[in-house]
Design a protein around this motif. Sequence first.
Motif, mmCIF file in Angstrom:
data_model
loop_
_atom_site.group_PDB
_atom_site.id
_atom_site.type_symbol
_atom_site.label_atom_id
_atom_site.label_comp_id
_atom_site.label_asym_id
_atom_site.label_seq_id
_atom_site.Cartn_x
_atom_site.Cartn_y
_atom_site.Cartn_z
ATOM 1 N N ASN A 114 0.825 -1.204 0.000
ATOM 2 C CA ASN A 114 0.000 0.000 0.000
ATOM 3 C C ASN A 114 0.866 1.263 0.000
ATOM 4 O OD1 ASN A 114 -2.323 1.556 0.002
ATOM 5 N ND2 ASN A 114 -2.577 1.465 2.227
ATOM 6 N N VAL A 115 1.653 1.403 -1.053
ATOM 7 C CA VAL A 115 2.584 2.526 -1.170
ATOM 8 C C VAL A 115 1.838 3.861 -1.157
ATOM 9 C CG1 VAL A 115 4.186 3.649 -2.773
ATOM 10 C CG2 VAL A 115 4.328 1.201 -2.369
ATOM 11 N N THR A 116 2.445 4.846 -0.522
ATOM 12 C CA THR A 116 1.892 6.205 -0.490
ATOM 13 C C THR A 116 2.912 7.179 -1.084
ATOM 14 O OG1 THR A 116 2.790 6.770 1.686
ATOM 15 C CG2 THR A 116 0.666 5.612 1.632
ATOM 16 N N LEU A 117 2.455 8.391 -1.366
ATOM 17 C CA LEU A 117 3.364 9.408 -1.895
ATOM 18 C C LEU A 117 4.483 9.717 -0.913
ATOM 19 C CD1 LEU A 117 0.801 11.892 -3.509
ATOM 20 C CD2 LEU A 117 2.358 10.332 -4.701
ATOM 21 N N ALA A 118 4.194 9.585 0.389
ATOM 22 C CA ALA A 118 5.205 9.868 1.409
ATOM 23 C C ALA A 118 6.328 8.839 1.415
ATOM 24 C CB ALA A 118 4.548 9.931 2.790
ATOM 25 N N ASP A 119 6.125 7.685 0.786
ATOM 26 C CA ASP A 119 7.155 6.648 0.751
ATOM 27 C C ASP A 119 8.262 6.965 -0.246
ATOM 28 O OD1 ASP A 119 5.820 5.107 2.641
ATOM 29 O OD2 ASP A 119 4.649 4.049 1.111
ATOM 30 N N GLU A 120 8.014 7.896 -1.125
ATOM 31 C CA GLU A 120 8.993 8.190 -2.168
ATOM 32 C C GLU A 120 10.326 8.633 -1.562
ATOM 33 O OE1 GLU A 120 8.110 10.021 -6.220
ATOM 34 O OE2 GLU A 120 8.873 11.747 -5.105
ATOM 35 N N GLY A 121 11.408 8.196 -2.184
ATOM 36 C CA GLY A 121 12.732 8.601 -1.728
ATOM 37 C C GLY A 121 13.717 7.453 -1.749
ATOM 38 N N ARG A 122 14.825 7.672 -1.068
ATOM 39 C CA ARG A 122 15.888 6.668 -1.028
ATOM 40 C C ARG A 122 15.706 5.739 0.170
ATOM 41 N NH1 ARG A 122 21.661 8.737 -1.089
ATOM 42 N NH2 ARG A 122 20.957 9.837 0.785
ATOM 43 N N PHE A 123 15.933 4.447 -0.076
ATOM 44 C CA PHE A 123 15.897 3.437 0.973
ATOM 45 C C PHE A 123 17.278 2.774 1.028
ATOM 46 C CE2 PHE A 123 11.516 4.114 0.069
ATOM 47 C CZ PHE A 123 10.799 3.784 1.218
ATOM 48 N N ARG A 124 17.730 2.520 2.242
ATOM 49 C CA ARG A 124 19.027 1.885 2.426
ATOM 50 C C ARG A 124 18.865 0.526 3.085
ATOM 51 N NH1 ARG A 124 22.996 5.313 5.797
ATOM 52 N NH2 ARG A 124 21.433 4.890 7.408
ATOM 53 N N CYS A 125 19.421 -0.512 2.447
ATOM 54 C CA CYS A 125 19.458 -1.828 3.067
ATOM 55 C C CYS A 125 20.879 -2.046 3.593
ATOM 56 C CB CYS A 125 19.053 -2.931 2.088
ATOM 57 S SG CYS A 125 19.982 -3.004 0.553
ATOM 58 N N LEU A 126 20.975 -2.390 4.855
ATOM 59 C CA LEU A 126 22.268 -2.454 5.536
ATOM 60 C C LEU A 126 22.373 -3.715 6.382
ATOM 61 C CD1 LEU A 126 24.938 -1.182 6.733
ATOM 62 C CD2 LEU A 126 23.447 -0.072 8.423
ATOM 63 N N ILE A 127 23.535 -4.350 6.309
ATOM 64 C CA ILE A 127 23.866 -5.465 7.202
ATOM 65 C C ILE A 127 25.079 -5.009 8.008
ATOM 66 C CG2 ILE A 127 24.486 -7.903 7.377
ATOM 67 C CD1 ILE A 127 23.183 -8.395 4.738
ATOM 68 N N PRO A 128 24.871 -4.423 9.179
ATOM 69 C CA PRO A 128 25.960 -3.759 9.907
ATOM 70 C C PRO A 128 27.124 -4.664 10.289
ATOM 71 C CG PRO A 128 23.989 -3.959 11.282
ATOM 72 C CD PRO A 128 23.586 -4.325 9.898
ATOM 73 N N LYS A 129 26.879 -5.940 10.551
ATOM 74 C CA LYS A 129 27.950 -6.835 10.994
ATOM 75 C C LYS A 129 28.487 -7.718 9.871
ATOM 76 C CE LYS A 129 26.554 -6.985 15.850
ATOM 77 N NZ LYS A 129 26.220 -7.851 17.007
ATOM 78 N N LEU A 130 28.183 -7.361 8.640
ATOM 79 C CA LEU A 130 28.697 -8.119 7.511
ATOM 80 C C LEU A 130 30.191 -7.860 7.374
ATOM 81 C CD1 LEU A 130 27.866 -9.926 5.069
ATOM 82 C CD2 LEU A 130 27.717 -7.821 3.728
ATOM 83 N N LYS A 131 30.967 -8.920 7.226
ATOM 84 C CA LYS A 131 32.416 -8.789 7.082
ATOM 85 C C LYS A 131 32.744 -8.451 5.632
ATOM 86 C CE LYS A 131 33.501 -11.896 10.926
ATOM 87 N NZ LYS A 131 34.203 -13.141 11.356
ATOM 88 N N SER A 132 32.532 -7.207 5.299
ATOM 89 C CA SER A 132 32.747 -6.729 3.937
ATOM 90 C C SER A 132 32.923 -5.225 3.962
ATOM 91 C CB SER A 132 31.565 -7.107 3.038
ATOM 92 O OG SER A 132 31.679 -6.479 1.771
ATOM 93 N N ARG A 133 33.570 -4.690 2.933
ATOM 94 C CA ARG A 133 33.720 -3.242 2.822
ATOM 95 C C ARG A 133 32.441 -2.590 2.315
ATOM 96 N NH1 ARG A 133 39.779 -2.496 0.148
ATOM 97 N NH2 ARG A 133 40.917 -3.659 1.744
ATOM 98 N N VAL A 134 31.588 -3.363 1.663
ATOM 99 C CA VAL A 134 30.315 -2.833 1.163
ATOM 100 C C VAL A 134 29.194 -3.510 1.939
ATOM 101 C CG1 VAL A 134 28.854 -2.480 -0.858
ATOM 102 C CG2 VAL A 134 31.344 -2.474 -1.113
ATOM 103 N N LYS A 135 28.693 -2.833 2.964
ATOM 104 C CA LYS A 135 27.685 -3.410 3.850
ATOM 105 C C LYS A 135 26.273 -2.942 3.505
ATOM 106 C CE LYS A 135 31.019 -3.225 7.686
ATOM 107 N NZ LYS A 135 31.159 -4.598 8.145
ATOM 108 N N PHE A 136 26.128 -1.968 2.607
ATOM 109 C CA PHE A 136 24.799 -1.430 2.324
ATOM 110 C C PHE A 136 24.652 -1.101 0.848
ATOM 111 C CE2 PHE A 136 27.273 2.407 2.564
ATOM 112 C CZ PHE A 136 26.639 3.289 1.700
ATOM 113 N N ALA A 137 23.393 -0.897 0.460
ATOM 114 C CA ALA A 137 23.068 -0.460 -0.899
ATOM 115 C C ALA A 137 21.883 0.500 -0.809
ATOM 116 C CB ALA A 137 22.739 -1.648 -1.800
ATOM 117 N N ILE A 138 21.750 1.336 -1.810
ATOM 118 C CA ILE A 138 20.663 2.318 -1.870
ATOM 119 C C ILE A 138 19.705 1.942 -2.996
ATOM 120 C CG2 ILE A 138 20.056 4.728 -2.263
ATOM 121 C CD1 ILE A 138 21.440 4.316 0.360
#
Length: 238
Positions: free
Chosen positions: A125-149
């Motif tokens: 049930n998406v709304t206009l207020a949902d628009e924008g950037r979302f970040r998915c993050l795995i904080p304890k991932l053993k990697s230099r790239v832990k998130f994506a936008i």
Amino acid sequence: MRTSTMRRLVDTTNQITAFDLNFSSVFPGQLTVIGSTQPIIASPGDDVILPCHLSPEFDVQELTVEWSKPDLKPDPSDRLSRVAYVHLYRGGREVPDMKNPVYISRTELFVDQLEHGNISLKIMNVTLADEGRFRCLIPKLKSRVKFAIVQLVVEPNSDKTSTTEMPLNPRNLQTPDPMDETDVKGVRANRIAVILSVVICCIVLIAIVCAYLFRQRRQNPKHVKYDEVHASSKPLPA
């Protein structure tokens, strides 16, 4: 104004995603969080999936997965200046206590896909207020790239045939894979390889020339001295 702002946000998202893809190509085998390379387009009332996954596949069932909106400002009434999550998965379950109230009962992960590294988020049930950037993050991932936008664009009366909305069946869910960029990255890799080869050849050639000149310089004084001694030993003409 709204169009120019969204364009800047999309450009920023594409730059971050491009960096993630380049990192995974430069360091093969390294765990990398990868999101969609294109904005997800939806209309108010739609159910959408924000694609995000790990490459290569990695079981994240025991890790923490955070989905948030990085452009949201902290609640002024919160003394700790915390920003509520869009979705928080921790300890093998969702943690609703730290969730933004507007997303309660509206988001979910594909739990049966976490073992394969699929951390895509479904928003209902998406709304206009949902628009924008979302970040998915795995904080304890053993990697230099832990998130994506991942960029979500909500357009009233948007054309469904032109959207990048993902299928809602988790068994059919496919998130963008770096292999889709094979041609582009292959050309780029070939160019880099050619440039490196040329540079290495130039360095080797310069080293050979310098070694030859140095050797000749060491040998020339001996020849000069020999010529001088030989010349002085000849009898002078009468």
